[in-house]
Scaffold this motif. Structure first.
Motif, PDB file in Angstrom:
ATOM      1  N   MET A  59       0.813  -1.229   0.000  1.00  0.00           N
ATOM      2  CA  MET A  59       0.000   0.000   0.000  1.00  0.00           C
ATOM      3  C   MET A  59       0.844   1.277   0.000  1.00  0.00           C
ATOM      4  SD  MET A  59      -3.116  -0.876   2.580  1.00  0.00           S
ATOM      5  CE  MET A  59      -3.176  -2.572   3.007  1.00  0.00           C
ATOM      6  N   VAL A  60       1.992   1.287   0.693  1.00  0.00           N
ATOM      7  CA  VAL A  60       2.804   2.516   0.734  1.00  0.00           C
ATOM      8  C   VAL A  60       3.608   2.693  -0.550  1.00  0.00           C
ATOM      9  CG1 VAL A  60       2.962   2.585   3.261  1.00  0.00           C
ATOM     10  CG2 VAL A  60       4.777   1.444   1.946  1.00  0.00           C
ATOM     11  N   GLY A  61       3.721   1.633  -1.343  1.00  0.00           N
ATOM     12  CA  GLY A  61       4.398   1.733  -2.638  1.00  0.00           C
ATOM     13  C   GLY A  61       5.898   1.917  -2.501  1.00  0.00           C
ATOM     14  N   GLU A  62       6.528   2.148  -3.650  1.00  0.00           N
ATOM     15  CA  GLU A  62       7.998   2.244  -3.692  1.00  0.00           C
ATOM     16  C   GLU A  62       8.547   3.411  -2.898  1.00  0.00           C
ATOM     17  OE1 GLU A  62       9.368   2.484  -7.723  1.00  0.00           O
ATOM     18  OE2 GLU A  62       8.430   0.570  -8.232  1.00  0.00           O
ATOM     19  N   THR A  63       7.726   4.456  -2.740  1.00  0.00           N
ATOM     20  CA  THR A  63       8.226   5.665  -2.064  1.00  0.00           C
ATOM     21  C   THR A  63       7.956   5.647  -0.563  1.00  0.00           C
ATOM     22  OG1 THR A  63       6.137   6.749  -2.576  1.00  0.00           O
ATOM     23  CG2 THR A  63       7.972   7.126  -4.113  1.00  0.00           C
ATOM     24  N   GLY A  64       7.241   4.639  -0.090  1.00  0.00           N
ATOM     25  CA  GLY A  64       6.927   4.566   1.330  1.00  0.00           C
ATOM     26  C   GLY A  64       7.764   3.525   2.042  1.00  0.00           C
ATOM     27  N   ARG A  65       7.511   3.404   3.353  1.00  0.00           N
ATOM     28  CA  ARG A  65       8.271   2.443   4.151  1.00  0.00           C
ATOM     29  C   ARG A  65       7.414   1.848   5.257  1.00  0.00           C
ATOM     30  NH1 ARG A  65      12.368   2.976   7.376  1.00  0.00           N
ATOM     31  NH2 ARG A  65      12.067   5.185   7.687  1.00  0.00           N
ATOM     32  N   VAL A  66       7.693   0.598   5.598  1.00  0.00           N
ATOM     33  CA  VAL A  66       7.007  -0.065   6.702  1.00  0.00           C
ATOM     34  C   VAL A  66       8.049  -0.520   7.707  1.00  0.00           C
ATOM     35  CG1 VAL A  66       5.542  -2.025   7.384  1.00  0.00           C
ATOM     36  CG2 VAL A  66       5.204  -0.948   5.160  1.00  0.00           C
ATOM     37  N   ILE A  67       7.757  -0.285   8.988  1.00  0.00           N
ATOM     38  CA  ILE A  67       8.587  -0.877  10.040  1.00  0.00           C
ATOM     39  C   ILE A  67       7.727  -1.945  10.705  1.00  0.00           C
ATOM     40  CG2 ILE A  67       9.957  -0.467  12.118  1.00  0.00           C
ATOM     41  CD1 ILE A  67       9.881   2.591  11.270  1.00  0.00           C
ATOM     42  N   ALA A  68       8.199  -3.180  10.667  1.00  0.00           N
ATOM     43  CA  ALA A  68       7.491  -4.297  11.292  1.00  0.00           C
ATOM     44  C   ALA A  68       8.231  -4.629  12.580  1.00  0.00           C
ATOM     45  CB  ALA A  68       7.471  -5.497  10.353  1.00  0.00           C
ATOM     46  N   ALA A  69       7.541  -4.454  13.726  1.00  0.00           N
ATOM     47  CA  ALA A  69       8.207  -4.583  15.024  1.00  0.00           C
ATOM     48  C   ALA A  69       7.525  -5.648  15.868  1.00  0.00           C
ATOM     49  CB  ALA A  69       8.168  -3.233  15.743  1.00  0.00           C
ATOM     50  N   ASP A  70       8.314  -6.481  16.495  1.00  0.00           N
ATOM     51  CA  ASP A  70       7.753  -7.501  17.388  1.00  0.00           C
ATOM     52  C   ASP A  70       8.795  -7.869  18.445  1.00  0.00           C
ATOM     53  OD1 ASP A  70       5.102  -9.511  16.927  1.00  0.00           O
ATOM     54  OD2 ASP A  70       6.626 -10.300  18.276  1.00  0.00           O
ATOM     55  N   LEU A  71       8.236  -8.382  19.517  1.00  0.00           N
ATOM     56  CA  LEU A  71       8.998  -8.848  20.661  1.00  0.00           C
ATOM     57  C   LEU A  71       9.739 -10.150  20.369  1.00  0.00           C
ATOM     58  CD1 LEU A  71       8.801  -8.243  23.728  1.00  0.00           C
ATOM     59  CD2 LEU A  71       6.750  -9.627  23.764  1.00  0.00           C
ATOM     60  N   GLN A  72       9.118 -10.987  19.526  1.00  0.00           N
ATOM     61  CA  GLN A  72       9.632 -12.346  19.340  1.00  0.00           C
ATOM     62  C   GLN A  72      10.413 -12.486  18.035  1.00  0.00           C
ATOM     63  OE1 GLN A  72       6.896 -15.574  20.937  1.00  0.00           O
ATOM     64  NE2 GLN A  72       5.391 -14.019  20.326  1.00  0.00           N
ATOM     65  N   GLU A  73      11.666 -12.862  18.194  1.00  0.00           N
ATOM     66  CA  GLU A  73      12.551 -13.046  17.044  1.00  0.00           C
ATOM     67  C   GLU A  73      11.957 -14.072  16.063  1.00  0.00           C
ATOM     68  OE1 GLU A  73      15.119 -11.408  15.951  1.00  0.00           O
ATOM     69  OE2 GLU A  73      15.358 -12.890  14.344  1.00  0.00           O
ATOM     70  N   GLY A  74      11.285 -15.096  16.595  1.00  0.00           N
ATOM     71  CA  GLY A  74      10.705 -16.141  15.735  1.00  0.00           C
ATOM     72  C   GLY A  74       9.660 -15.575  14.774  1.00  0.00           C
ATOM     73  N   MET A  75       8.882 -14.602  15.233  1.00  0.00           N
ATOM     74  CA  MET A  75       7.878 -13.963  14.367  1.00  0.00           C
ATOM     75  C   MET A  75       8.596 -13.149  13.279  1.00  0.00           C
ATOM     76  SD  MET A  75       4.779 -14.700  15.341  1.00  0.00           S
ATOM     77  CE  MET A  75       3.657 -15.040  16.717  1.00  0.00           C
ATOM     78  N   LEU A  76       9.623 -12.400  13.694  1.00  0.00           N
ATOM     79  CA  LEU A  76      10.340 -11.542  12.739  1.00  0.00           C
ATOM     80  C   LEU A  76      11.037 -12.391  11.668  1.00  0.00           C
ATOM     81  CD1 LEU A  76      11.794  -8.949  15.287  1.00  0.00           C
ATOM     82  CD2 LEU A  76       9.781  -8.688  13.813  1.00  0.00           C
ATOM     83  N   GLN A  77      11.533 -13.550  12.073  1.00  0.00           N
ATOM     84  CA  GLN A  77      12.201 -14.430  11.106  1.00  0.00           C
ATOM     85  C   GLN A  77      11.216 -14.877  10.019  1.00  0.00           C
ATOM     86  OE1 GLN A  77      15.509 -14.826  10.915  1.00  0.00           O
ATOM     87  NE2 GLN A  77      15.044 -15.855   8.974  1.00  0.00           N
ATOM     88  N   LYS A  78       9.952 -15.077  10.419  1.00  0.00           N
ATOM     89  CA  LYS A  78       8.947 -15.497   9.425  1.00  0.00           C
ATOM     90  C   LYS A  78       8.759 -14.407   8.367  1.00  0.00           C
ATOM     91  CE  LYS A  78       6.546 -18.822  12.274  1.00  0.00           C
ATOM     92  NZ  LYS A  78       7.032 -20.005  11.533  1.00  0.00           N
ATOM     93  N   ILE A  79       8.811 -13.146   8.795  1.00  0.00           N
ATOM     94  CA  ILE A  79       8.681 -12.060   7.801  1.00  0.00           C
ATOM     95  C   ILE A  79       9.911 -12.018   6.896  1.00  0.00           C
ATOM     96  CG2 ILE A  79       8.309  -9.587   7.435  1.00  0.00           C
ATOM     97  CD1 ILE A  79       6.921  -9.397  10.033  1.00  0.00           C
ATOM     98  N   ARG A  80      11.089 -12.127   7.513  1.00  0.00           N
ATOM     99  CA  ARG A  80      12.332 -12.128   6.685  1.00  0.00           C
ATOM    100  C   ARG A  80      12.240 -13.206   5.613  1.00  0.00           C
ATOM    101  NH1 ARG A  80      14.969 -12.113  11.732  1.00  0.00           N
ATOM    102  NH2 ARG A  80      15.363  -9.967  12.359  1.00  0.00           N
ATOM    103  N   ASP A  81      11.766 -14.400   6.016  1.00  0.00           N
ATOM    104  CA  ASP A  81      11.680 -15.508   5.060  1.00  0.00           C
ATOM    105  C   ASP A  81      10.689 -15.191   3.938  1.00  0.00           C
ATOM    106  OD1 ASP A  81      13.468 -16.862   6.628  1.00  0.00           O
ATOM    107  OD2 ASP A  81      11.968 -18.134   7.615  1.00  0.00           O
ATOM    108  N   LYS A  82       9.585 -14.506   4.296  1.00  0.00           N
ATOM    109  CA  LYS A  82       8.561 -14.216   3.277  1.00  0.00           C
ATOM    110  C   LYS A  82       9.022 -13.167   2.265  1.00  0.00           C
ATOM    111  CE  LYS A  82       4.621 -15.184   6.269  1.00  0.00           C
ATOM    112  NZ  LYS A  82       3.650 -14.587   7.179  1.00  0.00           N
ATOM    113  N   ILE A  83       9.810 -12.187   2.723  1.00  0.00           N
ATOM    114  CA  ILE A  83      10.139 -11.091   1.796  1.00  0.00           C
ATOM    115  C   ILE A  83      11.491 -11.270   1.097  1.00  0.00           C
ATOM    116  CG2 ILE A  83       8.689  -9.420   3.023  1.00  0.00           C
ATOM    117  CD1 ILE A  83      11.280  -8.170   4.154  1.00  0.00           C
ATOM    118  N   ARG A  84      12.248 -12.297   1.505  1.00  0.00           N
ATOM    119  CA  ARG A  84      13.581 -12.490   0.916  1.00  0.00           C
ATOM    120  C   ARG A  84      13.487 -12.582  -0.612  1.00  0.00           C
ATOM    121  NH1 ARG A  84      15.265 -16.740   3.650  1.00  0.00           N
ATOM    122  NH2 ARG A  84      15.891 -15.396   5.358  1.00  0.00           N
TER     123      ARG A  84
END
Ligand SMILES: C[S@@+](CC[C@H](N)C(=O)[O-])C[C@H]1O[C@@H](n2cnc3c(N)ncnc32)[C@H](O)[C@@H]1O
Length: 184
Positions: A59-84
């Motif tokens: 939704m924010v497109g090429e000119t925007g940015r998203v910060i995805a923040a979480d307490l649990q490293e395991g959740m963040l790893q799932k995002i890294r894997d999805k966007i790699r």
């Protein structure tokens, strides 16, 4: 419930937060589309496996940015894997929070708190930090689940938000859920 015993959604059930059924019931574009514009900087706190964060990045497109923040490293790893290897790697920053501090300094246009405030140990200091992370006029979208978050508990969260400089501007209808948009 005591502050210390608040339950945090385990990484093992992350699959229940990102699947076709949920996409049908809680389409991120339909829910967030009216509030997120191209070029915005948006923050998804308690992002879990990124069900909303990745759609926010579209939704924010090429000119925007998203910060995805979480307490649990395991959740963040799932995002890294999805966007790699995807275009979203460049516009999605992954940030590890502490339990009692988000720990960012940048101010953003919109913050999403979806199904997470009831897991936060100290809601007062959390919402004070949320307010400090918003640009003037910025929005917070809070959604809490049915059943285990009562109407009274949700209204109390909104009262604490109000005491911390966030004004309710809208109560979006989200089937069975409790939702509010607040503005700085
Ligand atoms: C029920 S999940 C919801 C995930 C996501 N928002 C969604 O709707 O798919 C709650 C998430 O909030 C995170 N969380 C809980 N307390 C937190 C805190 N104090 N700071 C950051 N994240 C937190 C948990 O690790 C978990 O990933």
């Amino acid at each position: 419930m005591s502050e210390k015993s608040k339950h945090v959604c385990p990484v093992e059930i992350a699959g229940g937060l990102d699947n076709r059924m949920r996409r049908w019931a809680q389409n991120p574009r339909k829910i967030l589309g009216p509030y997120i514009k191209k070029g915005m900087v948006v923050l998804d706190v308690g992002c879990g496996p990124g069900f909303f964060s990745i759609e926010m990045a579209k939704m924010v497109g090429e000119t925007g940015r998203v910060i995805a923040a979480d307490l649990q490293e395991g959740m963040l790893q799932k995002i890294r894997d999805k966007i790699r290897g995807t275009e979203f790697e460049d516009r999605l920053t992954i940030h590890k929070c502490d339990k009692d501090k988000i720990g960012l300094s940048e101010q953003v246009d919109l913050i999403l708190l979806f199904y997470m405030v009831h897991e936060v140990p100290d809601v007062e200091s959390f919402l004070s930090e949320i307010e400090s992370l918003l640009k003037p006029g910025g929005l917070v979208f809070i959604v809490e689940p049915p059943f285990h978050v009562s109407k009274k508990a949700f209204e109390n969260t909104l009262k604490i938000a109000g005491d911390n400089g966030l004004t309710i501007t809208e109560r979006p209808k989200l089937f069975l859920n409790k939702a509010a948009i607040l503005q700085k």
